[in-house]
Motif scaffolding. Structure first.
Motif, mmCIF file in Angstrom:
data_model
loop_
_atom_site.group_PDB
_atom_site.id
_atom_site.type_symbol
_atom_site.label_atom_id
_atom_site.label_comp_id
_atom_site.label_asym_id
_atom_site.label_seq_id
_atom_site.Cartn_x
_atom_site.Cartn_y
_atom_site.Cartn_z
ATOM 1 N N MET A 1 -0.951 3.069 8.917
ATOM 2 C CA MET A 1 -1.075 3.663 7.551
ATOM 3 C C MET A 1 -0.479 5.020 7.529
ATOM 4 O O MET A 1 0.270 5.099 6.580
ATOM 5 N N ARG A 2 -0.525 5.400 8.293
ATOM 6 C CA ARG A 2 0.998 6.660 8.163
ATOM 7 C C ARG A 2 2.419 6.868 8.247
ATOM 8 O O ARG A 2 3.094 7.894 8.766
ATOM 9 N N THR A 3 2.923 5.790 8.661
ATOM 10 C CA THR A 3 3.968 5.270 8.212
ATOM 11 C C THR A 3 4.074 4.216 7.427
ATOM 12 O O THR A 3 5.613 3.169 7.461
ATOM 13 N N ARG A 4 3.463 3.078 6.466
ATOM 14 C CA ARG A 4 3.728 2.338 5.922
ATOM 15 C C ARG A 4 3.275 2.714 4.242
ATOM 16 O O ARG A 4 2.715 3.639 3.969
ATOM 17 N N GLN A 5 4.289 2.267 3.530
ATOM 18 C CA GLN A 5 3.973 2.039 2.021
ATOM 19 C C GLN A 5 2.665 1.692 2.275
ATOM 20 O O GLN A 5 1.886 0.806 2.533
ATOM 21 N N ILE A 6 2.637 2.899 0.213
ATOM 22 C CA ILE A 6 1.215 2.697 0.024
ATOM 23 C C ILE A 6 0.942 1.928 -1.549
ATOM 24 O O ILE A 6 2.730 2.532 -2.221
ATOM 25 N N SER A 31 4.296 11.885 4.393
ATOM 26 C CA SER A 31 5.942 11.132 3.506
ATOM 27 C C SER A 31 5.954 9.553 3.806
ATOM 28 O O SER A 31 6.815 9.162 5.031
ATOM 29 N N VAL A 32 5.363 8.882 3.173
ATOM 30 C CA VAL A 32 5.771 7.256 3.036
ATOM 31 C C VAL A 32 5.646 7.352 2.238
ATOM 32 O O VAL A 32 5.792 8.148 1.074
ATOM 33 N N GLY A 33 6.672 5.770 1.382
ATOM 34 C CA GLY A 33 7.056 5.118 0.211
ATOM 35 C C GLY A 33 5.950 4.762 -0.536
ATOM 36 O O GLY A 33 4.133 4.113 -0.057
ATOM 37 N N ILE A 34 5.562 4.355 -1.649
ATOM 38 C CA ILE A 34 5.166 4.009 -3.022
ATOM 39 C C ILE A 34 5.565 2.937 -2.934
ATOM 40 O O ILE A 34 6.761 3.179 -3.833
ATOM 41 N N ARG A 35 4.769 1.525 -3.115
ATOM 42 C CA ARG A 35 5.150 0.547 -4.411
ATOM 43 C C ARG A 35 4.239 0.457 -5.322
ATOM 44 O O ARG A 35 3.099 0.075 -5.365
ATOM 45 N N LEU A 36 4.558 0.441 -6.885
ATOM 46 C CA LEU A 36 4.337 0.217 -8.226
ATOM 47 C C LEU A 36 4.123 -1.425 -8.329
ATOM 48 O O LEU A 36 5.387 -1.448 -8.304
ATOM 49 N N LEU A 37 3.174 -1.853 -8.628
ATOM 50 C CA LEU A 37 2.402 -2.938 -9.017
ATOM 51 C C LEU A 37 2.043 -3.185 -10.398
ATOM 52 O O LEU A 37 0.684 -3.151 -10.865
ATOM 53 N N HIS A 38 2.788 -3.883 -10.698
ATOM 54 C CA HIS A 38 2.178 -4.231 -12.320
ATOM 55 C C HIS A 38 2.244 -6.068 -12.431
ATOM 56 O O HIS A 38 2.522 -6.725 -11.645
ATOM 57 N N ASN A 105 2.580 -4.716 4.213
ATOM 58 C CA ASN A 105 1.807 -4.634 5.659
ATOM 59 C C ASN A 105 1.804 -2.824 5.406
ATOM 60 O O ASN A 105 1.928 -2.390 5.844
ATOM 61 N N ALA A 106 1.042 -2.962 3.689
ATOM 62 C CA ALA A 106 0.752 -1.801 3.326
ATOM 63 C C ALA A 106 -0.158 -0.901 4.179
ATOM 64 O O ALA A 106 -0.568 -1.581 4.999
ATOM 65 N N GLY A 107 0.485 0.106 3.866
ATOM 66 C CA GLY A 107 -0.654 1.147 4.721
ATOM 67 C C GLY A 107 -2.176 1.450 3.804
ATOM 68 O O GLY A 107 -3.160 1.807 4.758
ATOM 69 N N MET A 108 -2.115 1.190 3.066
ATOM 70 C CA MET A 108 -2.965 1.318 2.126
ATOM 71 C C MET A 108 -2.876 1.140 0.428
ATOM 72 O O MET A 108 -2.546 1.219 0.158
ATOM 73 N N ILE A 109 -4.133 0.896 -0.087
ATOM 74 C CA ILE A 109 -3.971 0.095 -1.400
ATOM 75 C C ILE A 109 -4.537 1.806 -1.939
ATOM 76 O O ILE A 109 -6.119 1.650 -2.312
#
Length: 143
Positions: A1-6, A31-38, A105-109
């Motif tokens: 979670m701490r190193t993977r994109q949300i 300090s991770v990136g975000i992927r917005l998904l629609h 391999n998302a760290g969190m949704i």
């Protein structure tokens, strides 16, 4: 979670915007990136019901174009030092969210719940519930 994109799915609603604020808070903290998904759902109607005045493919293309424009505007309004990526997918929202989470391999949704209850819950698929039950990573459902 701490190193993977949300992964933060959005339907561009106010509730989804509220969930996005939680996603950004978590992303800033770790300090991770975000992927917005629609996810552009399959259009209703077909050649047999005559509900559409355009083909399903044309409608899907139009819906994707509108979603892409909304995504561009949304990302343009964000004032963040984080890496933010916008993605548009086609299909069942829950399935596409889970597939995207697995693919990156998302760290969190982090996603919104539209809190359908009773008959409305029965008639409308609860995407947040399906994602929470099917995800292999932590899921934060925001009301």
């Amino acid at each position: 979670m701490r190193t993977r994109q949300i992964l933060c799915p959005t339907d561009f609603s106010e509730t989804a915007s509220h969930a996005m604020s939680y996603a950004f808070e978590m992303a800033n903290f770790y300090s991770v990136g975000i992927r917005l998904l629609h996810v552009v759902d399959k259009p209703f109607g077909d050649k047999y019901t005559r509900v559409l005045s355009v083909t399903p493919e044309e409608l899907a293309s139009r819906m994707e174009g509108e979603a892409a424009e909304k995504m561009r505007k949304l990302i343009g309004t964000l004032d963040s030092g984080l890496s933010v990526e916008g993605v548009i997918r086609h299909g069942s929202p829950a399935e596409e969210i889970l597939a995207s989470a697995s693919m990156i391999n998302a760290g969190m949704i982090v996603l919104a719940s539209h809190s359908h209850t009773g008959l409305t819950h029965f008639l409308h698929a609860n995407v947040a519930e399906a994602v929470a039950n099917g995800a292999k990573c932590p899921v934060l459902v925001v009301k």
